[in-house]
Design a protein around this motif. Sequence first.
Motif, PDB file in Angstrom:
ATOM      1  N   THR A  93      -6.217  11.730  -4.983  1.00 41.87           N
ATOM      2  CA  THR A  93      -7.206  11.349  -3.968  1.00 41.87           C
ATOM      3  C   THR A  93      -7.529   9.865  -4.079  1.00 41.87           C
ATOM      4  OG1 THR A  93      -8.191  13.565  -4.003  1.00 41.87           O
ATOM      5  CG2 THR A  93      -9.523  11.779  -3.086  1.00 41.87           C
TER       6      THR A  93
ATOM      7  N   ARG B 162      -4.849   3.694   1.689  1.00 41.32           N
ATOM      8  CA  ARG B 162      -5.268   3.816   3.075  1.00 41.32           C
ATOM      9  C   ARG B 162      -4.077   4.107   3.987  1.00 41.32           C
ATOM     10  NH1 ARG B 162      -7.614  -0.772   1.374  1.00 41.32           N
ATOM     11  NH2 ARG B 162      -6.365  -2.079   2.759  1.00 41.32           N
TER      12      ARG B 162
ATOM     13  N   GLU C 114      -3.563   3.483   7.889  1.00 44.79           N
ATOM     14  CA  GLU C 114      -3.280   2.192   8.505  1.00 44.79           C
ATOM     15  C   GLU C 114      -1.817   2.034   8.900  1.00 44.79           C
ATOM     16  OE1 GLU C 114      -4.605  -0.937   6.034  1.00 44.79           O
ATOM     17  OE2 GLU C 114      -6.713  -0.388   6.146  1.00 44.79           O
TER      18      GLU C 114
ATOM     19  N   LEU D 107      -6.915   6.929  -1.240  1.00 45.20           N
ATOM     20  CA  LEU D 107      -7.993   6.076  -0.743  1.00 45.20           C
ATOM     21  C   LEU D 107      -7.629   4.602  -0.878  1.00 45.20           C
ATOM     22  CD1 LEU D 107     -11.107   7.962  -2.174  1.00 45.20           C
ATOM     23  CD2 LEU D 107     -10.569   7.613   0.246  1.00 45.20           C
ATOM     24  N   ILE D 108      -7.015   4.231  -1.995  1.00 46.41           N
ATOM     25  CA  ILE D 108      -6.630   2.838  -2.220  1.00 46.41           C
ATOM     26  C   ILE D 108      -5.555   2.406  -1.231  1.00 46.41           C
ATOM     27  CG2 ILE D 108      -5.436   1.282  -3.822  1.00 46.41           C
ATOM     28  CD1 ILE D 108      -6.936   2.620  -6.086  1.00 46.41           C
TER      29      ILE D 108
ATOM     30  N   SER E 246       0.816  -1.211   0.000  1.00 43.47           N
ATOM     31  CA  SER E 246       0.000   0.000   0.000  1.00 43.47           C
ATOM     32  C   SER E 246       0.852   1.264   0.000  1.00 43.47           C
ATOM     33  CB  SER E 246      -0.937   0.013   1.212  1.00 43.47           C
ATOM     34  OG  SER E 246      -1.874  -1.028   1.131  1.00 43.47           O
TER      35      SER E 246
ATOM     36  N   TYR F 253     -12.296  -3.212  -0.015  1.00 44.51           N
ATOM     37  CA  TYR F 253     -12.763  -2.215   0.931  1.00 44.51           C
ATOM     38  C   TYR F 253     -13.517  -1.099   0.204  1.00 44.51           C
ATOM     39  CZ  TYR F 253      -9.486  -4.499   4.127  1.00 44.51           C
ATOM     40  OH  TYR F 253      -8.819  -5.409   4.902  1.00 44.51           O
ATOM     41  N   ILE F 254     -14.392  -0.432   0.932  1.00 44.75           N
ATOM     42  CA  ILE F 254     -15.133   0.689   0.370  1.00 44.75           C
ATOM     43  C   ILE F 254     -14.171   1.771  -0.122  1.00 44.75           C
ATOM     44  CG2 ILE F 254     -16.744   2.556   0.859  1.00 44.75           C
ATOM     45  CD1 ILE F 254     -18.075  -0.144   0.624  1.00 44.75           C
ATOM     46  N   SER F 255     -13.144   2.050   0.675  1.00 40.15           N
ATOM     47  CA  SER F 255     -12.176   3.070   0.287  1.00 40.15           C
ATOM     48  C   SER F 255     -11.461   2.688  -1.011  1.00 40.15           C
ATOM     49  CB  SER F 255     -11.151   3.287   1.405  1.00 40.15           C
ATOM     50  OG  SER F 255     -10.450   2.091   1.698  1.00 40.15           O
ATOM     51  N   THR F 256     -11.209   1.386  -1.187  1.00 38.99           N
ATOM     52  CA  THR F 256     -10.571   0.911  -2.411  1.00 38.99           C
ATOM     53  C   THR F 256     -11.470   1.140  -3.612  1.00 38.99           C
ATOM     54  OG1 THR F 256      -9.358  -0.789  -1.193  1.00 38.99           O
ATOM     55  CG2 THR F 256      -9.588  -1.091  -3.572  1.00 38.99           C
TER      56      THR F 256
ATOM     57  N   LEU G  86     -13.905   3.372  -3.903  1.00 35.71           N
ATOM     58  CA  LEU G  86     -13.994   4.808  -4.157  1.00 35.71           C
ATOM     59  C   LEU G  86     -12.716   5.321  -4.832  1.00 35.71           C
ATOM     60  CD1 LEU G  86     -15.657   6.068  -0.850  1.00 35.71           C
ATOM     61  CD2 LEU G  86     -16.718   5.821  -3.098  1.00 35.71           C
ATOM     62  N   GLY G  87     -11.563   4.789  -4.411  1.00 33.57           N
ATOM     63  CA  GLY G  87     -10.309   5.189  -5.030  1.00 33.57           C
ATOM     64  C   GLY G  87     -10.271   4.828  -6.500  1.00 33.57           C
TER      65      GLY G  87
END
Length: 219
Positions: free
Chosen positions: A60, A67, A70, A64-65, A22, A193-196, A198-199
């Motif tokens: 952005t 993260r 973490e 998001l991808i 990541s 993941y949701i963030s993934t 959205l990314g």
Amino acid sequence: MGLLNAITGICYFSSIRYSGVSVAVLLLYTAPVYVNLFAPSILGEHSNSNSVLPLLLAITGVLLIARPGEILGHAGPESQKGLLFGLLSGLSFGANIITIRYLRDDYSGIAQTFWLTGISLLFMLPAALSTPTTVFVKNLDILLLFSLTITFAAIIYLIGISGIRAQTGSILALVEPVSGIFFDVTVLKNPLYISTFLGCVFILTAAYVISKRDKVGLK
């Protein structure tokens, strides 16, 4: 190009080793920032304010991808090495994109791939020779598949980036993390993941906006 490619590869894989995928992907794809900052002055490309929106969307999406939140609790020496290697990989990757664009009138995509790969080989040959024979033979099939895949992808990428603005090419290259997420989910069966998600949306939107703008500019 060969030197920059070697630096990018060494720093990128070192970043993966010390900080994880990541963080490495996030820092590698800071390259568009450098390209958008330096390409206008180096290549004489007109600095277009329309590049700002897709650039922000793309960055952005990568954030998001990856993260990055973490990794905030892992700031030891190993992580610091990973961050440094990652930053260097992004800087050298951006410089390579600018160089490819600069040489587009003198070398075809295949020629650039040949020299880039061949000269990189000279820098990395000592490391290859130090690999134990048993380890090399055991992984030969995977190495062959990896080399063929990455060479084919490099040829297509170099041919494509030679015909567009360096700033456009650097942003379109951000589609790569999206494809990485796709294979991560479908092949390696890791959770999405949701963030993934959205990314991915942000990055694809940036790629669409920049490609439409470049198409209109060519007309």
